[in-house]
Write a protein that holds these residues in place. Structure first.
Motif, PDB file in Angstrom:
ATOM      1  N   GLY A 437       0.961  -1.341  -0.075  1.00  0.00           N
ATOM      2  CA  GLY A 437       0.013  -0.143   0.093  1.00  0.00           C
ATOM      3  C   GLY A 437       0.829   1.201  -0.060  1.00  0.00           C
ATOM      4  O   GLY A 437       0.690   2.397  -0.707  1.00  0.00           O
ATOM      5  N   SER A 438       1.993   1.221   0.916  1.00  0.00           N
ATOM      6  CA  SER A 438       2.874   2.329   0.687  1.00  0.00           C
ATOM      7  C   SER A 438       3.613   2.627  -0.270  1.00  0.00           C
ATOM      8  O   SER A 438       3.746   4.025  -0.940  1.00  0.00           O
ATOM      9  CB  SER A 438       3.851   2.428   2.063  1.00  0.00           C
ATOM     10  OG  SER A 438       4.654   1.046   1.888  1.00  0.00           O
ATOM     11  N   MET A 439       3.960   1.475  -1.024  1.00  0.00           N
ATOM     12  CA  MET A 439       4.720   1.651  -2.125  1.00  0.00           C
ATOM     13  C   MET A 439       3.606   2.288  -3.364  1.00  0.00           C
ATOM     14  O   MET A 439       4.241   3.107  -4.274  1.00  0.00           O
ATOM     15  CB  MET A 439       5.147   0.372  -2.616  1.00  0.00           C
ATOM     16  CG  MET A 439       6.324  -0.076  -1.933  1.00  0.00           C
ATOM     17  SD  MET A 439       6.843  -1.673  -2.416  1.00  0.00           S
ATOM     18  CE  MET A 439       7.557  -1.244  -4.008  1.00  0.00           C
ATOM     19  N   ILE A 440       2.514   1.662  -3.312  1.00  0.00           N
ATOM     20  CA  ILE A 440       1.436   2.276  -4.594  1.00  0.00           C
ATOM     21  C   ILE A 440       1.238   3.845  -4.025  1.00  0.00           C
ATOM     22  O   ILE A 440       1.184   4.436  -5.033  1.00  0.00           O
ATOM     23  CB  ILE A 440       0.228   1.223  -4.301  1.00  0.00           C
ATOM     24  CG1 ILE A 440       0.748   0.016  -4.674  1.00  0.00           C
ATOM     25  CG2 ILE A 440      -0.964   1.848  -5.225  1.00  0.00           C
ATOM     26  CD1 ILE A 440      -0.890  -1.019  -4.306  1.00  0.00           C
ATOM     27  N   ALA A 441       1.048   3.984  -3.041  1.00  0.00           N
ATOM     28  CA  ALA A 441       0.928   5.482  -2.770  1.00  0.00           C
ATOM     29  C   ALA A 441       1.923   6.308  -3.223  1.00  0.00           C
ATOM     30  O   ALA A 441       1.628   7.556  -3.720  1.00  0.00           O
ATOM     31  CB  ALA A 441       0.422   5.731  -0.976  1.00  0.00           C
TER      32      ALA A 441
END
Length: 466
Positions: A437-441
């Motif tokens: 999730g953090s990488m996508i954001a």
């Protein structure tokens, strides 16, 4: 004579002033910066319907639990097998002179060795759209009690009553019994256990709203004094999960079942396990030092000690929990889609009205309702595929039409498809959810910053920086 000034040039027309102010506000609101802030406000407002959907998911989940409990009524609930234990009552004299009285206390002894083997046949019962796993357990318990160590009783000046000694087994839900429980002591003729715990209690740690039950067997005095070997055959019905307490100083447990989706919980996990489409086998070994219980307890309550060996008979996908987990990413998901539309709007030059953003956001929220409704009928994976495909096609067509651009349709469809795919992978690999999730954001915000690096956020009438 002094000249008079033409005051008509100094006094502005009120209507013109209002019109100029209106145009100024409209120009400011039309700027990319104001539009960006408005989109953020719409995103926050969409939290309200998202939370309403979350409440719906929780309500349906509670309903599923209630129906599962109703299905198990008359069959047997979650079972916790606790025992067998040797119980030796002892007399304890309290007070002095005229206040002197004798009370009966209990000492609970663990078996020196306990070997449990069980076969669990699981069937799935359905009521309307809800399912529950019911099982039938056939188990054999073998073990040995050595001569009891009476030092703790004598330290309290107690007098053991071997003539009142008995054996007991705690069972969470006695409605699950469908036949007698038989025991053979020292390879003698089998005897039948009697209902009840005979003045000791069994706390039901699985179903905390009530007290657990059990069975007992009066012992011959010579067996209680010298110790004995035993072999117990027991059959019991239950549902959802099955737990054992390591009641022996050394406890070995072996379970075989036809259920292909077990979940192992409790303080002790199996040392070995094998799971296939035909079922599973699992084996536990718990030594005395690990179980955290004393071998002799001066109490009238069967020991527990939170030392469970537990097997859950779960469904492959708990779609209520997964749908609820999906909603945790709803705002991030909506924000990502809005950013994509906003970038397309800036590059295309065609304006997308804030109401159109709101409709797209509502369509993204309705995706979760559609997912929940379909998952109850066809399962989570097919429901996720159908819901995401329908939502992607609808929003891609709508955004492309709003931008009057076929490329807008393709880009929006691609963004939604990739986002839904990544979210599905996150849901199935929960341990990597935060990382993914953090990488996508980060990638999303980086792409937005690159795409909008030349935008004049303050005024659209001025040319963008080259």
């Amino acid at each position: 004579m002094p000249s008079t000034k033409d005051t008509s040039q100094e006094i502005q027309d009120p209507a013109a002033t209002i019109e100029n102010a209106r145009k100024g506000i409209a120009s400011a609101m039309a700027s990319p910066g104001a539009k960006f802030i408005l989109i953020g406000f719409i995103t926050i407002l969409l939290l309200v319907p998202a939370l309403m959907v979350w409440g719906l998911v929780e309500e349906r989940s509670r309903r599923a639990v209630e129906v599962a409990a109703d299905i198990s009524k008359g069959w047997g609930g979650r079972q916790l097998i606790n025992g067998p234990y040797l119980i030796i009552p002892y007399e304890l004299t309290l007070g002095k002179d005229e206040n002197r009285r004798t009370e009966i206390k209990h000492a609970i002894f663990s078996a020196d060795s306990l070997d449990i083997s069980g076969d669990v046949e699981v069937t799935e019962r359905k009521r309307s759209i809800y399912k529950s796993q019911l099982y039938h357990l056939k188990t054999e318990m073998k073990g040995k009690f050595t001569a009891p160590d009476l030092r703790r009783i004598r330290d309290r000046s107690g007098k053991p009553r071997f003539d009142k000694a008995f054996l007991t087994i705690g069972v969470s839900d006695v409605t699950g019994f469908r036949s007698d429980i038989n025991i053979s002591i020292n390879n003698e003729k089998p005897e039948r256990f009697l209902p009840g715990l005979n003045h000791v209690t069994n706390k039901d740690h699985l179903n905390r709203k009530r007290t657990g039950g059990g069975v007992h067997l009066p012992l011959k005095q010579n067996s209680a004094v010298a110790g004995f070997e035993f072999n117990i055959d027991m059959a019991v019905n239950g549902s959802q999960n099955l737990s054992f307490v390591p009641a022996g100083k050394t406890t070995e447990l072996s379970i075989r079942s036809n259920w292909p989706h077990p979940g192992f919980n409790g303080k002790f996990l199996p040392e070995t396990r094998k799971v296939s489409e035909e079922g599973f086998t699992a084996n536990w070994t718990v030594p005395d030092l690990a179980r955290g219980m004393e071998a002799v307890l001066l109490t009238s309550t069967l020991p527990f000690g939170e030392t469970l060996m537990q097997t859950d008979f779960v469904t492959p996908l708990k779609f209520y929990q997964i749908t609820s987990r999906t909603l945790k990413y709803s705002i991030a998901f909506i924000s990502l889609v809005f950013l994509a539309i906003f970038v397309l709007e800036l590059s295309n030059g065609q304006r997308v009205h804030w109401i159109q953003y709101t409709l797209v956001g509502l369509a993204l929220v309705i995706f979760y309702i559609l997912l929940l409704a379909l998952a109850e009928q066809v399962g989570f994976a097919p429901a996720y595929l159908l819901s995401s495909a329908a939502t992607t096609l609808l929003i891609a067509w709508y955004v492309g039409d709003a931008l009057a651009s076929r490329s807008g349709t393709y880009v929006t469809g691609a963004v939604l498809s990739v986002t839904y795919l990544i979210m599905y992978l996150i849901l199935n690999e929960e341990q990597y959810a935060l990382l993914a999730g953090s990488m996508i954001a980060f990638v999303a915000i980086a792409a937005t910053m690159i795409a909008t690096r030349s935008v004049n956020w303050a005024d659209t009438s001025r040319p963008a920086r080259q």
